[in-house]
Every structure is written in C-alpha cells, then in structure tokens.
Design a protein around this motif. Structure first.
Motif, PDB file in Angstrom:
ATOM      1  N   LYS A  91       0.829  -1.201   0.000  1.00 12.27           N
ATOM      2  CA  LYS A  91       0.000   0.000   0.000  1.00 12.27           C
ATOM      3  C   LYS A  91       0.863   1.250   0.000  1.00 12.27           C
ATOM      4  N   GLU A  92       1.893   1.264   0.855  1.00 13.81           N
ATOM      5  CA  GLU A  92       2.788   2.417   0.930  1.00 13.81           C
ATOM      6  C   GLU A  92       3.578   2.580  -0.364  1.00 13.81           C
ATOM      7  N   PHE A  93       3.993   1.460  -0.946  1.00 13.96           N
ATOM      8  CA  PHE A  93       4.765   1.511  -2.186  1.00 13.96           C
ATOM      9  C   PHE A  93       3.927   2.114  -3.309  1.00 13.96           C
ATOM     10  N   ARG A  94       2.690   1.666  -3.428  1.00 18.89           N
ATOM     11  CA  ARG A  94       1.808   2.202  -4.471  1.00 18.89           C
ATOM     12  C   ARG A  94       1.639   3.715  -4.320  1.00 18.89           C
ATOM     13  N   GLN A  95       1.466   4.146  -3.093  1.00 16.24           N
ATOM     14  CA  GLN A  95       1.299   5.581  -2.863  1.00 16.24           C
ATOM     15  C   GLN A  95       2.581   6.335  -3.180  1.00 16.24           C
ATOM     16  N   ILE A 124      13.493   4.868  -4.659  1.00 15.66           N
ATOM     17  CA  ILE A 124      12.855   3.732  -3.994  1.00 15.66           C
ATOM     18  C   ILE A 124      13.742   3.189  -2.880  1.00 15.66           C
ATOM     19  N   CYS A 125      15.040   3.119  -3.146  1.00 11.82           N
ATOM     20  CA  CYS A 125      15.981   2.616  -2.134  1.00 11.82           C
ATOM     21  C   CYS A 125      16.071   3.562  -0.940  1.00 11.82           C
ATOM     22  N   ASP A 126      16.131   4.845  -1.213  1.00  8.27           N
ATOM     23  CA  ASP A 126      16.226   5.829  -0.129  1.00  8.27           C
ATOM     24  C   ASP A 126      14.993   5.782   0.769  1.00  8.27           C
ATOM     25  N   ALA A 127      13.847   5.401   0.189  1.00  5.88           N
ATOM     26  CA  ALA A 127      12.617   5.310   0.979  1.00  5.88           C
ATOM     27  C   ALA A 127      12.527   4.000   1.753  1.00  5.88           C
ATOM     28  N   ASP A 188      22.416  -1.470  -0.345  1.00  4.80           N
ATOM     29  CA  ASP A 188      21.086  -0.908  -0.087  1.00  4.80           C
ATOM     30  C   ASP A 188      20.963   0.549  -0.520  1.00  4.80           C
ATOM     31  N   THR A 189      22.032   1.310  -0.369  1.00  3.23           N
ATOM     32  CA  THR A 189      21.979   2.741  -0.700  1.00  3.23           C
ATOM     33  C   THR A 189      22.363   3.030  -2.148  1.00  3.23           C
ATOM     34  N   LEU A 190      22.824   2.028  -2.865  1.00  3.62           N
ATOM     35  CA  LEU A 190      23.351   2.136  -4.234  1.00  3.62           C
ATOM     36  C   LEU A 190      24.707   2.815  -4.282  1.00  3.62           C
TER      37      LEU A 190
END
Length: 676
Positions: A91-95, A124-127, A188-190
């Motif tokens: 749900k959070e990802f979609r938003q 996306i990674c930072d979130a 994880d952070t790229l």
C-alpha cells in the motif's frame, strides 16, 4: 450518469439544467453529453459540430467506465487476496510511486533514459522499500517490490533485480563477514552498485564450461582474473556499462594448476569516481529492442589482480599458502551452489512479468470499456468490450493471469519457507524453473493480443504495450531461456514420476471444473509416461540423441502440462480459502482458465485424453458464454490489481479524449492535463 454530468455543467452553462430536466432521461443524457463536449471544446478553443449522442458520450471515458455497473464482489478483499503478503508495504509503495516523477518519458536520449532509471531506483531505495537483508528477514518483500516496480519502469526494475538479487543476494549468501561489512550497506543505498558476471559470449546455458579464469598467485596472495578469448567476455552484464563499481565475476578457480570449478570473486571494475579500473575493458552494448534504461555491457579482464580475500568463501576458500578447502565435493555441485541465486531471480522475473501482465490487461480492458463503435442500429454507441471478438481475445488472458497469480504465490512461499535440511530443494528448483516461463509467456501473449485489440492506440509508445513487450522478451531469456528451463523441468519431473491411477470425477462434464482439472492431470501423466518410455527404449547410449534431437516437442508439452496442472491446483486452493463473496467470480475465472487450457490442447484431449467429440464440440461455446458472463466484472477484476492511474500512465486507460485535445507529441504530461 446523466444527472452527474448535468450537475457538473451548471458552472459552465447555467441554463443546461433548465433545458434538460423536462425531457425523459434518454433525451436528457443526449443533451447533457452534447453540452459537456461543447464546454470541453471551448476550453481547448476547438469548435465542433455534434452529429450524434455517441461523440458526446465518448468525450468522458471515466463516465463510460462507470456505466458498467457495480462489482459483484468486494474489490478490496480481492486485492488483499491477490497481493498475498506484505500488504502494508504494498500500500505504501503504491502511494509512493504514484508521483509525477515516475511518469514515463519517451522522446529522450539513451543517456537520459538510463539516468532516469537510476534516479527512480535510488528514490525507492532511499525510501527503504527494498533491502538485500530482506532475503534473510522477509524474502517475500523482495518479490512484492519487483512486481510493483515493474509496472512503473521495467528497466529500473531490471537494474533493481541485478543489484539486490543477483549481485547483492550473491554477496549475502556466498560471502562472509569480510564481504558483508564492506558492501551490504552500500548495496542498499546504491553507493556500491554491482553486477553479476556469469554469462559469457560463448557460454550461456552451458556456463559451467566458461573460459574466464581465476588463477591463484601464492607469492602475492592474489587471484589473477583473465578473459583468454573473445568468447570469454562477460556478456549482457546489467549495470556494467555505466553505474556498477563491483562485479561478482564467475571464473574457473585454478590453484597450483588444478581446476576446482566455478567460483565467484569480487572484482572492482570502477573506482569511487566511476572511472574504469586498469586491466578492465567495458564496452557499452547500446540500444536494444526494449528496456533501454538498462546499461548492459561487455566486460573483459586482462590479468586483473584482486586480493585473495575477494573470493566469496562461504563454501570454498583458498588459504594464503594456496590450500584449497571446500564443503562441497564436486565441481558440478559447487557450480549449482554458486549459481543458486538464479532461482530467486526466476521468481523476481516472474513477479515482474505478473506486474506487467496486470498493467497491460488493465489498460486494454479500460480502453475496451470506453471505445465506442458500431452498434445494432449502425451508430457508434457500443463499447468494444461488449463484442465477442474482444471478450474472447482478452478475458481468457485475464483468467490466466489470476491463475498465475495464485501459482506464483505458491512458488514464492515454497522458496521462502523451504526446510533448512534441503529435503525440499529439488522440488523448489523445479517450481522456480516452471513459473518463470509460465508468467513471462503469459505477459508476451497479453501484450501482443492487447496491442492488436487496442488498434492504433495500442501502437503508441505512451500507451505502454511496447514497454511491456520489451519486458516480456527480456523475461523469456534472462535467468534461463524459457524453453531450456522447461527441459530441466521435464528432467526433474521424470526423476520423481510415479505412475498412479487417477480418480475420475463422478460428473464427467465440461461444466464441471473438477472434471476439467482431471483432464489436465491425465494429460500431464500421459505425456511424461510417453517421454519416459521413449528414453527407456533409447537406452543409455541413445539418451542424448533422443532428448536433444527427437523428443523436443514432447518435452516442452509435458513440462507445460505440469505447469498448467500446478496453476489449476493452486487456483482451486485459492477459491477454497477465499472469502465467500469472492468465490462466485473466482469460480467463473477458474472455469474459463480450465476451458481455455483444454481448448488450446483440444486435439490431444480428443485423441488421447478421453474427451468425447460432443463434449469437445461444446468447449468453445461454453468458453464464449463464460466470457460474456465475466465481461461486466472485467473492470472490477482489474481494479482488484490496485494499480493507480499514475502507475499506469497510459492515456487510453484514463481520459484518452482529453489527451488528444491538445498537441501532446506522444508524451504523457508530468503534471497531468488529462482528467482521470
């Protein structure tokens, strides 16, 4: 609908209500629709004459979609069933991704396309929506991220799957603390982008024969990585052309002249300023037929030296004095272990394919519900979704996609929660090998059919079928060619085949899903039995020739029959466990899935499967009847995929009339001029 339109017009044309209320609803709807189009025409400075009710109705696709009525089921409950896991994260990802920065761009350079893919992934990674540690803590979260991200940008998601699954997952699972402490956080952070150097120009499916070597030098305590021939270059290396700093290079490990088989070694290919390292040659593979946001490379190594500690040493190691130790005794077994990340990679790709399939179906069905053309009276007043041509083309694919959803959920669970003693691993391997072909072939069929059924609109890049065709063809090849994987499925299933007597349902009728499932079981068992007998007849000396030169069709058919039976079983199980309000429409979809599968194999069913000619003659008509019954629910069944308008970003899935009222140049506006 006509009253809502009337209310919305009062601010544009105050007399509109007064001019229509005295007329019957049909006349009022015509007047209101014409007034709506007048208002919109004036808004864009366009003067139009109106000749039919149709043009007015077609001016508001969202209102047309609303005329299809209320769903017969709870959409939220269906969405929860389909999502399967990590509901809050999804749900959070979609938003989060429903932001204008995620809207696709088309008229851009190769460099910009790659830069956008990287920036989206970084966002996306930072979130915190994905972490390499999810493989330990919550592996299903990895797959959820892949499904949803692929709807937005399959190129970005391809970079994601290499960074977190192939590169990151390999470091996590094959490496030890000396690698984890240096890399996991940066993965994880790229900050530590990586790539996966397995495939070589000359060695794809037969990677165990690769030529790249890693020779240990006891004097310097280093491995010397070398690409001895043109065929040894690492090929199709995602992230390699621009962004990766590290590569897990798979190479023949040689110590004191003895080859110990394939091992993974960390090789730096760029420094912190992204300058290519000495001895490493990187060649950009350039434009492809799709997914050009992915920077694919060819990599060459000219006697590149790396420290001994760069060997990923969870299972094998080389001491400073050159002593090789391993917990896995054979070279073949070591290769299968170091390449094990390909299994989860196949689930990642199946998840990406499923995301693309859901998006493409939603786009096609939304458009079909709002595109009006000739009706019984010759007027353009009938949505094409009401045509049998459209229903028979698209709705079986909707049923197949629901089936694959439940099958994929089962495979994800089996992979994530398999017993630690390894007793289930062989079966899990087979499941991973079958689900990727089933999902990616389904995506390819959906986008090809949906593109055609959407006509010229489907050919526009901004309506996204081209993007998903690119994803489908990449998915059919990456992490194992689909048909080659099906050969492995056949081999593994033959090894565990048990001839058994199948229980025949009491009611042998094509109206009975249990009977149709029985036919799928019978076909699978019969095909594998025939294959086994043919191999037995060939004898040990003739196995290769029989397998590779004579029985390819039978191998593919048997493996696909296994996949179809698996999907059928899991669909039935999902219905059994579903909320009672969902069961009727799911049962219709399941029945259509079974009939569609039977129809595709009707010749075999009639000749070998025991299906009578009168029953076979009714299959097509019953499938068409189910399509007609399901069609009023098609929009709601797509709504249950829970894909936001921004995630779709396809004009024909939104207000395609408004989109074409201005000079759009084939680009979807970043801040939409198009009302949903």
């Amino acid at each position: 609908m006509w009253r809502r339109n009337l209310k919305s017009l009062t601010s544009v044309w105050p007399s509109a209500r007064q001019s229509c209320v005295a007329r019957p609803p049909k006349a009022s709807q015509e007047a209101v629709c014409q007034l709506v189009l007048v208002a919109r025409s004036q808004r864009y400075g366009i003067q139009k004459r109106f000749k039919s009710t149709v043009a007015a109705v077609a001016s508001n696709p969202s209102d047309l979609r609303s005329t299809w009525g209320s769903p017969s089921f709870d959409i939220d409950k269906m969405a929860t069933l389909l999502d399967h896991d990590n509901h809050d994260m999804r749900k959070e990802f979609r938003q989060f991704v429903s932001d204008p920065v995620m809207i696709p761009k088309y008229n851009i350079s190769l460099f910009e396309e790659r830069d956008i893919a990287l920036k989206r992934l970084k966002r996306i990674c930072d979130a915190g929506f994905i972490s390499v540690l999810d493989f330990k803590n919550n592996p299903l979260r990895i797959f959820a991220a892949h499904e949803l991200a692929a709807i937005i940008d399959p190129a970005m998601t391809t970079k994601m799957t290499v960074q977190f699954n192939l590169f990151g997952g390999t470091v996590l699972k094959l490496g030890t603390e000396r690698h984890h402490s240096k890399l996991l956080k940066g993965i994880d952070t790229l900050d530590d982008m990586g790539c996966f150097g397995l495939t070589e120009l000359g060695y794809g499916n037969n990677a165990v024969e690769m030529e790249t070597s890693a020779i240990y030098d006891k004097n310097t305590k280093e491995f010397i990585i070398n690409s001895p021939t043109t065929l040894a270059q690492k090929y199709w290396i995602t992230n390699g052309a621009m962004h990766a700093k590290h590569c897990v290079v798979f190479a023949q490990l040689i110590v004191d002249g003895e080859n110990h088989g394939i091992h993974g070694i960390l090789v730096p290919i760029r420094d912190d300023n992204l300058k290519v390292m000495p001895g490493v040659r990187v060649e950009d593979m350039g434009y492809k037929m799709g997914l050009n946001g992915v920077d694919n490379a060819k990599l060459f190594f000219d006697n590149v030296r790396v420290p001994r500690e760069n060997l990923l040493n969870r299972y094998s190691d080389v001491s400073a004095d050159g002593t090789f130790t391993t917990s896995i005794k054979s070279n073949r077994a070591r290769f299968l272990t170091v390449a094990d990340q390909l299994l989860s990679g196949r689930i990642c790709i199946a998840s990406m394919s499923q995301g693309g399939a859901k998006a493409a179906l939603t786009i096609a069905i939304r458009y079909a519900a709002t595109r009006l053309t000739v009706g019984p009276k010759g007027k353009s007043d009938t949505a094409i979704l009401k045509y049998q041509l459209q229903q028979r083309s698209i709705l079986p694919l909707l049923a197949n996609t629901y089936a694959i959803n439940f099958g994929l959920d089962y495979v994800k669970d089996r992979w994530a929660f398999q017993k630690t003693d390894g007793s289930e691993h062989a079966e899990v391997v087979t499941l991973c090998c079958v689900i990727k072909p089933m999902a990616s072939w389904n995506l390819e069929e959906i986008v090809s059919v949906a593109r055609e059924r959407c006509g010229g609109q489907g050919y526009l890049s901004c309506n996204r079928f081209g993007t998903f065709i690119g994803l489908a063809h990449a998915a059919m090849t990456a992490e194992g060619d689909n048909s080659v994987l099906m050969q492995k499925v056949a081999k593994e299933r033959l090894a565990v085949l048990k001839v058994s007597i199948l229980e025949v349902p009491n009611r042998q009728d094509i109206d009975n899903p249990a009977y149709l499932h029985h036919l799928l079981q019978k076909r699978e068992l019969s095909l594998f039995s025939s294959l086994g007998k043919n191999l037995q007849k060939a004898g040990k000396q003739g196995v290769f020739e029989t397998w590779m030169y004579q029985e390819s069709d039978l191998i593919q058919a048997a493996s696909k029959a296994f996949g179809e039976r698996l999907l059928s079983e899991q669909f039935a199980a999902a219905i059994e466990n579903a909320d009672v309000s969902l069961k009727p429409v799911l049962s219709q979809l399941y029945h259509l899935f079974l009939l569609d599968t039977i129809e595709k194999n009707l010749a075999w069913m009639l000749m070998h499967g025991g299906l009578s000619l009168p029953a076979g003659d009714k299959v097509n008509a019953l499938a068409a009847q189910l399509c007609d019954q399901i069609s009023p629910q098609a929009l709601a069944l797509c709504d249950a995929f829970d894909i936001t308008d921004t995630m779709l970003s396809a004009p024909i899935a939104l207000n395609w009339v408004d989109f074409n009222a201005y000079d759009n140049q084939g680009e979807v506006p970043q801040k939409s001029n198009v009302d949903p």
